[in-house]
Design a protein around this motif. Structure first.
Motif, PDB file in Angstrom:
ATOM      1  N   LEU A 770       1.419   2.037  13.458  1.00 40.55           N
ATOM      2  CA  LEU A 770       1.023   0.743  12.930  1.00 40.55           C
ATOM      3  C   LEU A 770       0.993   0.824  11.402  1.00 40.55           C
ATOM      4  O   LEU A 770       0.245   1.613  10.833  1.00 40.55           O
ATOM      5  CB  LEU A 770      -0.382   0.445  13.468  1.00 40.55           C
ATOM      6  CG  LEU A 770      -0.818  -0.980  13.647  1.00 40.55           C
ATOM      7  CD1 LEU A 770       0.232  -1.771  14.392  1.00 40.55           C
ATOM      8  CD2 LEU A 770      -2.116  -1.001  14.436  1.00 40.55           C
ATOM      9  N   LEU A 771       1.802   0.006  10.758  1.00 38.73           N
ATOM     10  CA  LEU A 771       1.915   0.111   9.305  1.00 38.73           C
ATOM     11  C   LEU A 771       1.212  -1.044   8.606  1.00 38.73           C
ATOM     12  O   LEU A 771       1.363  -2.203   8.991  1.00 38.73           O
ATOM     13  CB  LEU A 771       3.378   0.077   8.882  1.00 38.73           C
ATOM     14  CG  LEU A 771       4.266   1.176   9.439  1.00 38.73           C
ATOM     15  CD1 LEU A 771       5.699   0.928   9.012  1.00 38.73           C
ATOM     16  CD2 LEU A 771       3.782   2.516   8.923  1.00 38.73           C
ATOM     17  N   ASP A 772       0.497  -0.705   7.602  1.00 37.29           N
ATOM     18  CA  ASP A 772      -0.179  -1.690   6.773  1.00 37.29           C
ATOM     19  C   ASP A 772       0.858  -2.382   5.879  1.00 37.29           C
ATOM     20  O   ASP A 772       1.530  -1.737   5.095  1.00 37.29           O
ATOM     21  CB  ASP A 772      -1.198  -0.931   5.924  1.00 37.29           C
ATOM     22  CG  ASP A 772      -1.986  -1.829   5.003  1.00 37.29           C
ATOM     23  OD1 ASP A 772      -1.664  -3.032   4.933  1.00 37.29           O
ATOM     24  OD2 ASP A 772      -2.914  -1.331   4.354  1.00 37.29           O
ATOM     25  N   MET A 773       1.002  -3.680   6.041  1.00 41.20           N
ATOM     26  CA  MET A 773       1.944  -4.407   5.182  1.00 41.20           C
ATOM     27  C   MET A 773       1.187  -5.332   4.236  1.00 41.20           C
ATOM     28  O   MET A 773       1.682  -6.374   3.845  1.00 41.20           O
ATOM     29  CB  MET A 773       2.903  -5.244   6.033  1.00 41.20           C
ATOM     30  CG  MET A 773       3.951  -4.417   6.762  1.00 41.20           C
ATOM     31  SD  MET A 773       4.837  -5.360   8.017  1.00 41.20           S
ATOM     32  CE  MET A 773       5.672  -6.592   7.055  1.00 41.20           C
ATOM     33  N   SER A 774      -0.022  -4.950   3.890  1.00 43.42           N
ATOM     34  CA  SER A 774      -0.804  -5.846   3.048  1.00 43.42           C
ATOM     35  C   SER A 774      -0.250  -5.880   1.630  1.00 43.42           C
ATOM     36  O   SER A 774       0.504  -5.007   1.222  1.00 43.42           O
ATOM     37  CB  SER A 774      -2.255  -5.403   3.027  1.00 43.42           C
ATOM     38  OG  SER A 774      -2.343  -4.129   2.456  1.00 43.42           O
ATOM     39  N   GLY A 775      -0.640  -6.902   0.923  1.00 35.65           N
ATOM     40  CA  GLY A 775      -0.117  -7.121  -0.421  1.00 35.65           C
ATOM     41  C   GLY A 775      -0.321  -5.936  -1.339  1.00 35.65           C
ATOM     42  O   GLY A 775       0.503  -5.655  -2.196  1.00 35.65           O
ATOM     43  N   SER A 776      -1.410  -5.216  -1.102  1.00 34.72           N
ATOM     44  CA  SER A 776      -1.710  -4.124  -2.017  1.00 34.72           C
ATOM     45  C   SER A 776      -0.712  -2.973  -1.913  1.00 34.72           C
ATOM     46  O   SER A 776      -0.638  -2.141  -2.797  1.00 34.72           O
ATOM     47  CB  SER A 776      -3.121  -3.602  -1.768  1.00 34.72           C
ATOM     48  OG  SER A 776      -3.300  -3.382  -0.392  1.00 34.72           O
ATOM     49  N   THR A 777       0.069  -2.964  -0.840  1.00 30.52           N
ATOM     50  CA  THR A 777       1.051  -1.885  -0.742  1.00 30.52           C
ATOM     51  C   THR A 777       2.212  -2.105  -1.711  1.00 30.52           C
ATOM     52  O   THR A 777       3.109  -1.292  -1.794  1.00 30.52           O
ATOM     53  CB  THR A 777       1.637  -1.776   0.676  1.00 30.52           C
ATOM     54  OG1 THR A 777       2.202  -3.037   1.022  1.00 30.52           O
ATOM     55  CG2 THR A 777       0.565  -1.431   1.680  1.00 30.52           C
ATOM     56  N   ASP A 778       2.131  -3.208  -2.407  1.00 35.31           N
ATOM     57  CA  ASP A 778       3.155  -3.504  -3.404  1.00 35.31           C
ATOM     58  C   ASP A 778       2.949  -2.660  -4.661  1.00 35.31           C
ATOM     59  O   ASP A 778       3.824  -2.549  -5.509  1.00 35.31           O
ATOM     60  CB  ASP A 778       3.065  -4.987  -3.783  1.00 35.31           C
ATOM     61  CG  ASP A 778       4.375  -5.491  -4.341  1.00 35.31           C
ATOM     62  OD1 ASP A 778       5.400  -4.814  -4.132  1.00 35.31           O
ATOM     63  OD2 ASP A 778       4.363  -6.553  -4.975  1.00 35.31           O
ATOM     64  N   GLU A 779       1.782  -2.081  -4.758  1.00 32.41           N
ATOM     65  CA  GLU A 779       1.455  -1.319  -5.954  1.00 32.41           C
ATOM     66  C   GLU A 779       2.397  -0.143  -6.148  1.00 32.41           C
ATOM     67  O   GLU A 779       2.750   0.538  -5.195  1.00 32.41           O
ATOM     68  CB  GLU A 779       0.049  -0.745  -5.792  1.00 32.41           C
ATOM     69  CG  GLU A 779      -0.889  -1.172  -6.882  1.00 32.41           C
ATOM     70  CD  GLU A 779      -2.309  -0.886  -6.457  1.00 32.41           C
ATOM     71  OE1 GLU A 779      -2.649   0.304  -6.411  1.00 32.41           O
ATOM     72  OE2 GLU A 779      -3.026  -1.842  -6.137  1.00 32.41           O
ATOM     73  N   ALA A 780       2.752   0.094  -7.406  1.00 33.76           N
ATOM     74  CA  ALA A 780       3.618   1.231  -7.686  1.00 33.76           C
ATOM     75  C   ALA A 780       2.790   2.504  -7.642  1.00 33.76           C
ATOM     76  O   ALA A 780       1.592   2.482  -7.847  1.00 33.76           O
ATOM     77  CB  ALA A 780       4.247   1.081  -9.063  1.00 33.76           C
ATOM     78  N   LEU A 781       3.438   3.576  -7.349  1.00 39.68           N
ATOM     79  CA  LEU A 781       2.741   4.864  -7.339  1.00 39.68           C
ATOM     80  C   LEU A 781       2.598   5.333  -8.771  1.00 39.68           C
ATOM     81  O   LEU A 781       3.271   6.240  -9.196  1.00 39.68           O
ATOM     82  CB  LEU A 781       3.537   5.927  -6.598  1.00 39.68           C
ATOM     83  CG  LEU A 781       4.015   5.610  -5.194  1.00 39.68           C
ATOM     84  CD1 LEU A 781       4.697   6.816  -4.637  1.00 39.68           C
ATOM     85  CD2 LEU A 781       2.833   5.234  -4.346  1.00 39.68           C
ATOM     86  N   LEU A 886      -2.353   4.816  12.643  1.00 39.01           N
ATOM     87  CA  LEU A 886      -2.418   3.695  11.728  1.00 39.01           C
ATOM     88  C   LEU A 886      -2.279   4.222  10.304  1.00 39.01           C
ATOM     89  O   LEU A 886      -3.043   5.087   9.886  1.00 39.01           O
ATOM     90  CB  LEU A 886      -3.764   3.006  11.918  1.00 39.01           C
ATOM     91  CG  LEU A 886      -3.916   1.666  11.244  1.00 39.01           C
ATOM     92  CD1 LEU A 886      -4.745   0.760  12.125  1.00 39.01           C
ATOM     93  CD2 LEU A 886      -4.574   1.787   9.895  1.00 39.01           C
ATOM     94  N   VAL A 887      -1.290   3.717   9.610  1.00 39.20           N
ATOM     95  CA  VAL A 887      -1.087   4.154   8.234  1.00 39.20           C
ATOM     96  C   VAL A 887      -1.441   2.999   7.319  1.00 39.20           C
ATOM     97  O   VAL A 887      -0.862   1.926   7.426  1.00 39.20           O
ATOM     98  CB  VAL A 887       0.381   4.536   7.975  1.00 39.20           C
ATOM     99  CG1 VAL A 887       0.550   5.013   6.552  1.00 39.20           C
ATOM    100  CG2 VAL A 887       0.823   5.599   8.951  1.00 39.20           C
ATOM    101  N   SER A 888      -2.405   3.201   6.456  1.00 35.71           N
ATOM    102  CA  SER A 888      -2.766   2.083   5.590  1.00 35.71           C
ATOM    103  C   SER A 888      -3.057   2.575   4.187  1.00 35.71           C
ATOM    104  O   SER A 888      -3.215   3.761   3.944  1.00 35.71           O
ATOM    105  CB  SER A 888      -3.978   1.353   6.142  1.00 35.71           C
ATOM    106  OG  SER A 888      -5.148   1.930   5.620  1.00 35.71           O
TER     107      SER A 888
END
Ligand code: ATP
Ligand code: MG
Lengths: 969, 284
Positions: A770-781, A886-888
């Motif tokens: 289950l992958l977290d597709m929330s907006g915050s995953t847009d953040e650059a590393l 679950l990966v978030s």
């Protein structure tokens, strides 16, 4: 009538026939020109007029008007060349007529600005462009009239040569070149501009690379480097270009970044030479990757060449080092340094923040710089491990008694502060002074503890302290009080030899140094520090901050006086009179980070209840939050009305795909019960895409893919496991059979299970990822891999999640377990999005692969519902072992997922509940978070559920399969 | 030729010399009480934190202090569990001797008969059907059915069932059945405090006290890395190894490298971080 007169008259009549005005203009111009031209030149000119007039009276008119004005700039025999170039611009269309006319009209100005040759060159470029696009040519013409101001003479030719190349090979970019080029070049050393342009010309001629793009890249890269070095670098690149132009381009492209990491030009040359050697052996692809710093070898060479240590290159190790020293909550925060020599981004944050610079180059060699990083981490975590924040108001130290009671008396009533420490600080009218003193005293104490706790660091600590002292400001430029404190700071850095102070006031400094010495006892506590700082405050307060020169006598080194635990009174001095300078305590050295007295740790709060607890005790409010409801309604309204806002757009987009809606309960921990059917979850297939992403990722990670596949295949032998103790089977298990026989003989109710079977036991494992597709995953590393992907920008969390998924899929295919891949996001309880990338029973094919590339960050994170949906899928799947991974990237968060946006309790409790529900059904949950701060909430969420925090996000692709292998062994 | 080893029957094995054991909390009293009350004990804890040592110590101590009716005290019978362990392995089996068959007691049966402490090590590894076998032994009945002989043995008074397991690293496929679990009281073991651990390491390894202290300190730091790349913290056992190497003349840096850094993980990054921690404590 002279020959010239005849020539003129011969043309006048036909022109008059075309347009009366033309004839007039012709005669006017001809009379000006005639004296300056010989017969044949004049004849040519007349022919030009006739020719142009026959094609376009407008152009002819512009030509005739301009000719007398340009004449002063031209040799007589050049007039024809000029005329020619203009007329070549004039094709049949009205646009080209306009272009030619503007050329003539603007010529005077151009000649005034540019050398004749340049104008001709420009005209040739325009001609070339006009073959592709007359508009572009016209725009470039307009831009060209501003050229002179921006492009110095010697560069012009080179620039226009490049212009010609652009016109021929990538005319679309011509406007850009003319618009931006001159400004871009302005950042390059003056003596390097034309060599650079020539180089670009050469590279682009050979490689058909787009010249303006290259120019932009190289100017950007060189802008990072001091101009005196530009020439040498471009020269080096020029030599390289003789061998391989593409490689030369890559070299210059990364030169800016590389130069920053290397200490001098000499190392740059070495860097280049290693690349050259590579070119000879491995060819240009490898070498290009090298110069793009896209290869491990490049990194290796770079780190070997630079003594400086980039944080990025040691991030993983340092992060773990910090955790090892200071525990779970330690977070490293990388930030630049501002003009005042302080870290520029200071966070007031929960957790134990360690501030570090992006690179460490205080020392010549790498090891020393790495040690310096370590010292900084050790010092800053040391504040937490050695109890800097364990101050309790009014407690005594080992050596010094608390002075709070005494001090309170001399102050107006009502001393308060959010924390124990703040309450203490509030006792001092000059708060800044006190904070500065406290920081330096406590830092001195921490460093003593450091030496004791980490003897192996003590040498490096010494080195770092000495280096810090060398960076200190000149004593006598400071105010007297500042100089006093600066001396204490030097003493705190264990460098008393750096102390200078007026001889006549030495007794006071000696006394102060004696007080500071108290915290050098290894059993001194923060309470000693606090009280020592208070004593120092009392002394400092008496020293006027007058300019140091007002202090009489010479400044000499000083030593601590022997004062038994601060008991004796400080000497009374006759301080100089004068106007005081503004006071500010001298800033502490960077490696000590920020000792922020404001840092309030819950453990140091005065004995009032903590904020969090009191809110829990508050009477339960109605569960139905009116505001939240309103929000929900608004959303629903948006859904129904299909308005024009983005939400509705997305809804529209979604309607084209098939959405299956399900309803799930949600756990309300306040009510200690479920909210029935509270969440509406829409399941839909993820967006389709092509295979590029999947394949590229495989390619990128081909080593890792091979390795994980191999390891997963090793797990596979269980497929042919020997099943023992069966009543029937293919083979007889000898041990068991003998036992059976003996038992039979003994008459002891034997068990006949002595067969074994090599059976194809299906590994009966099913996993839902289950992958977290929330907006915050847009953040650059945090720009960790600047070269990773020049096209798409730096990698984001979601990218790493996706890559990890690809690897995971490869691994799962190798082992043959059933798996489903899903993404979730959503907004509000009515619209939890559940994207199906691959169902548990779906085969991996091009469609499913294609979907992965399309996973993109969306909105919020309502984990509970998503987990429940995945659980429903797993329950239905016939497998013995069912795992939910679950990966978030962070904690659950959504609109109305908690009483207010900042509340996390509700979301955490619901998520936990959802996980437990799964557990009850025999589903094994496993949580992985790439949020370095995630440990705390995970701990809360997963009391008996396995989880892992992956601090270095980029290691996710490597870790994910490993974790799975571990869990599903 | 002279025998170089000592041979004995398992129920003869008792611990005659006091094993070194440093009590961490009140586990000694709890165990003694459980022993008196015939309550089976489950020892939980990470690997190498002293579970086995504790049982050895208790067996010695009970022998000494409780003073059983049997003069020979409380023997300790240890069974290492693995997945192929069968009921016969535990209870006993018939052997063929010439034409005759002879019954041989298994370790549990022997423990039941002589009233020994029966220690099942790593019991989750055993197959579930094997584990069920001990159920009647582990509740108030204290009976061991010997199916093949149609017998029922009642445990001697001194008998106690003790099991150990490490809740950390076993895979999700393995866990206790509740019916097994709820027949035991559980003692949770964790790593000792820094001072206690230093004392243990010094005692066990014979290394100098400052080294033992530093090793314990190192352990504390390294254990912070659990769940951040390490699936299990460093055990007291490894610290003792490191201490022994030092006592034998290896430099502390190398000793830690081999006994701790490399022993714990293959992950280069985690190794790197641990190395830096070792270096910070033992480095020059
Ligand atoms: N409290 C203690 N007193 C004395 N020694 C101890 C103690 N704790 C640990 N040790 C030391 O640690 C070593 C390992 O302990 P032990 O073998 O009992 O671990 P364990 O918990 O049984 O591990 P495993 O689960 O791997 O079997 C012992 O040999 C002993 O040296
Ligand atoms: Mg053991």
């Amino acid at each position: 009538m002279t020959g010239k007169q005849q020539l003129i008259e011969r043309s006048t009549a036909p022109l008059g026939e075309i347009q009366a005005l033309l004839a007039e203009q012709f005669i006017d111009a001809a009379h000006v020109l005639a004296p300056n031209l010989d017969d044949s030149q004049l004849g040519q000119w007349c022919d030009h007029c006739m020719d142009l007039a026959s094609r376009s009276p407008r152009v002819a008119s512009a030509f005739m008007l301009a000719a007398p004005q340009v004449l002063p700039y031209l040799e007589a025999d050049q007039l024809a060349s000029w005329a020619d170039r203009g007329s070549r611009l004039c094709g049949g269309s009205w646009k080209s007529i306009g272009l030619a006319a503007s050329f003539y009209e603007g010529s005077t100005r151009l000649f005034a600005l540019l050398p004749t040759e340049a104008v001709f060159q420009l005209a040739d470029i325009l001609r070339e462009l006009s073959l592709h696009s007359i508009e572009t040519a016209a725009r470039c013409l307009t831009q060209a009239s501003t050229l002179r101001n921006k492009v110095p003479q010697e560069v012009l030719t080179a620039f226009l040569d490049l212009g010609m190349l652009v016109a021929r090979n990538s005319w679309i970019h011509a406007t850009l070149l003319f618009e931006k080029g001159p400004t871009q070049l302005a950042g390059i050393a003056a003596n390097t501009r034309s060599p650079l342009l020539v180089l670009i010309h050469r590279i682009c001629t050979d490689t058909r690379e787009q010249p303006h793009g290259l120019l932009t890249d190289l100017c950007d890269s060189l802008a990072e480097i001091d101009t005196p070095e530009h020439h040498k670098l471009v020269d080096l690149a020029g030599q390289l270009a003789l061998k391989n132009p593409t490689v030369a381009a890559e070299f210059l492209r990364s030169a800016g970044v590389v130069r920053k990491r290397l200490s001098d030009l000499q190392s740059m040359t070495l860097w280049l030479e290693s690349g050259l050697a590579l070119l000879e052996v491995h060819g240009d692809k490898t070498t290009q990757a090298y110069f793009r710093i896209d290869s491990a070898y490049a990194e290796e060479i770079l780190s070997a060449l630079s003594g400086s240590v980039q944080f990025e290159s040691v991030a993983g190790v340092l992060q773990l080092y910090g955790k090892a020293l200071g525990g779970d909550d330690v977070r490293l925060h990388i930030t630049g340094v501002n003009d005042h020599g302080r870290y520029s981004q200071v966070q007031v944050d929960e957790g134990e923040v360690v501030y570090l610079p992006p690179a460490m180059d205080d020392f010549g060699d790498r090891r020393a710089n790495l040690q310096a990083y370590k010292v900084s981490v050790a010092h800053q975590t040391g504040r937490f491990t050695f109890g800097s924040f364990e101050y309790r108001y009014g407690d005594h130290g080992h050596y010094l008694k608390s002075s709070t009671l005494l001090r309170e008396k001399s102050l107006p009533a009502g001393i308060t502060g959010a924390s124990n420490l703040q309450r203490f600080l509030a006792l001092f009218p000059e708060r800044l002074l006190m904070e500065g003193l406290l920081a330096l005293v406590e830092d001195a104490r921490v460093e003593v503890c450091l030496v004791e706790e980490y003897p192996g660091l003590s040498r490096s600590l010494r080195r770092v302290q000495r280096h810090a002292v060398e960076q200190r400001p000149e004593l006598q430029t400071l105010g007297l009080r500042q100089a006093f404190i600066e001396n204490l700071l030097r003493a705190s850095l264990a460098c008393p030899e750096a102390i200078r102070w007026p001889r006549c006031y030495m007794a006071t400094l000696a006394h102060a140094l004696g007080i500071l010495g108290i915290v050098r006892n290894s059993d001194a506590t923060v309470h000693d520090s606090v009280e020592a700082a208070a004593l120092l405050y009392d002394i400092s307060e008496t020293i006027p901050n007058v300019p140091s020169r007002l202090a009489e006598g010479i400044w000499i080194p000083g030593q601590a006086a022997d004062i038994p635990y601060g008991s004796s009174l400080p000497p009374v001095e006759n301080w100089p009179d004068g106007i005081e300078m503004p006071f500010e305590p001298p800033p502490g050295p960077l490696f000590r980070g920020e000792f922020n007295a404001e840092t309030v740790r819950s453990s140091t709060s005065p004995d009032v209840g903590r904020a969090g607890e009191s809110s829990l005790d508050a009477p339960l409010e109605s569960v139905e939050e009116p505001e939240e409801e309103a929000d929900m309604e608004a959303i629903e309204a948006g859904l129904d009305a299909g308005g024009t806002d983005t939400e509705a757009d997305e809804v529209a987009e979604e309607e084209s795909t098939i959405v299956e809606w399900c309803y799930y309960d949600e756990w309300d921990f306040r009510a200690n019960d479920y909210r029935k059917g509270w969440c509406r979850l829409g399941q839909r297939p993820a967006n389709p895409g092509d295979l590029d992403y999947y394949d590229q990722t495989l390619h990128r990670y081909h080593n890792l893919v091979a390795e994980t596949r191999y390891q997963f295949e090793l797990l596979r032998p269980e497929v042919h496991r020997k099943l023992k103790r069966l009543e029937d089977g293919h083979e007889i298990d000898l041990d068991q059979a003998i036992e059976f026989q003996i038992d039979k003989k003994a008459g002891a109710g034997p068990s006949a299970r002595f067969y074994s079977r090599r059976d194809k036991v299906e590994r009966s494992v099913a996993v839902a990822l289950l992958l977290d597709m929330s907006g915050s995953t847009d953040e650059a590393l945090d720009a960790r891999e600047p070269f990773r992907d020049a096209v798409n920008g730096p990698a984001r969390i979601i990218d790493v999640e996706k890559e990890a998924t690809v690897l995971m899929i490869e691994a799962l295919e190798a082992i043959g377990d059933a798996y489903g891949v899903y993404g979730f996001s959503g907004y509000g309880r009515n619209n939890v999005e559940f994207h199906v990338i691959k169902e548990l029973d779906e085969k991996l094919d091009d469609v499913t692969k294609g979907r992965i590339g399309q996973i993109e960050p969306r909105r919020s994170t309502r984990m509970g519902a998503a987990i429940r949906h995945a659980r429903a899928k797993l329950i239905d799947y016939p497998a013995k072992v069912r795992i939910l991974m679950l990966v978030s990237d962070g904690r659950p968060q959504d609109l109305g997922y908690g009483r207010e946006a900042s509340e996390r309790e509700y979301a955490i409790r619901d998520t936990r509940q959802a996980l437990i529900e799964g557990k009850v059904d025999g589903i094994v949950p496993f949580l992985i978070t790439v949020d370095a701060q995630g440990h705390e909430y995970l701990r809360e969420m997963c009391q008996d559920i396995s989880y892992e925090v992956i601090a270095d996000i980029s290691s996710l692709p490597r870790r994910l399969p490993a974790i799975y292998a571990d869990a599903a062994r | 030729m002279q025998q170089q080893f000592r041979r004995m029957e398992i129920e003869e094995f008792r611990i005659m010399e006091e094993p070194y054991y440093l009590p961490i909390a009140d586990e000694v009293a709890l165990f003694e009480s459980a022993y008196r009350q015939h309550i089976p004990v489950l020892l939980k804890g990470p690997t190498g934190c002293g579970k086995t040592r504790f049982v050895e110590y208790m067996s010695w101590r009970l022998h000494r202090h409780i003073g059983n009716r049997d003069e020979e005290g409380v023997p300790l019978i240890t069974v290492a569990c693995h997945e192929d362990l069968t009921a016969s392995d535990l209870v006993g089996r018939y052997l063929l001797e010439g034409e005759e068959t002879r019954w041989i007691d298994g370790p549990i049966t022997r423990a039941v008969k002589v009233g020994a402490i029966c220690y099942l090590d790593e019991v989750v590894e055993a197959r579930k059907d094997t584990t069920v076998l001990i159920h009647p032994l582990a509740d108030h009945r204290r009976m061991l059915p010997i199916e093949k002989r149609g017998e029922l043995l009642e445990a001697a008074d001194g008998f106690l069932l003790v099991m150990s397991f490490n809740p950390g690293y076993q895979s999700v496929l393995k866990d206790f059945k509740h019916s097994t679990r709820q027949r035991f009281i559980a003692l949770e073991f964790y790593y000792p405090s820094r001072d206690q651990e230093a004392e243990i390491v010094q005692n066990e390894s014979g290394c100098p006290a400052p080294i033992a202290r530093d090793l314990a300190k190192l352990a504390e730091k390294v254990r912070h890395l659990k769940a951040h790349g390490l699936s299990e913290g460093v055990s007291t056992r490894l610290l003792v190894y490191a201490g022994k190497l030092v006592a034998d003349g290896i430099t502390p840096l190398r000793a830690c490298e081999t006994a701790i850094v490399w022993a714990l993980t293959d992950d280069k990054e985690v190794q790197g971080a641990m190395h830096e921690v070792v270096d910070s404590i033992f480095g020059e």
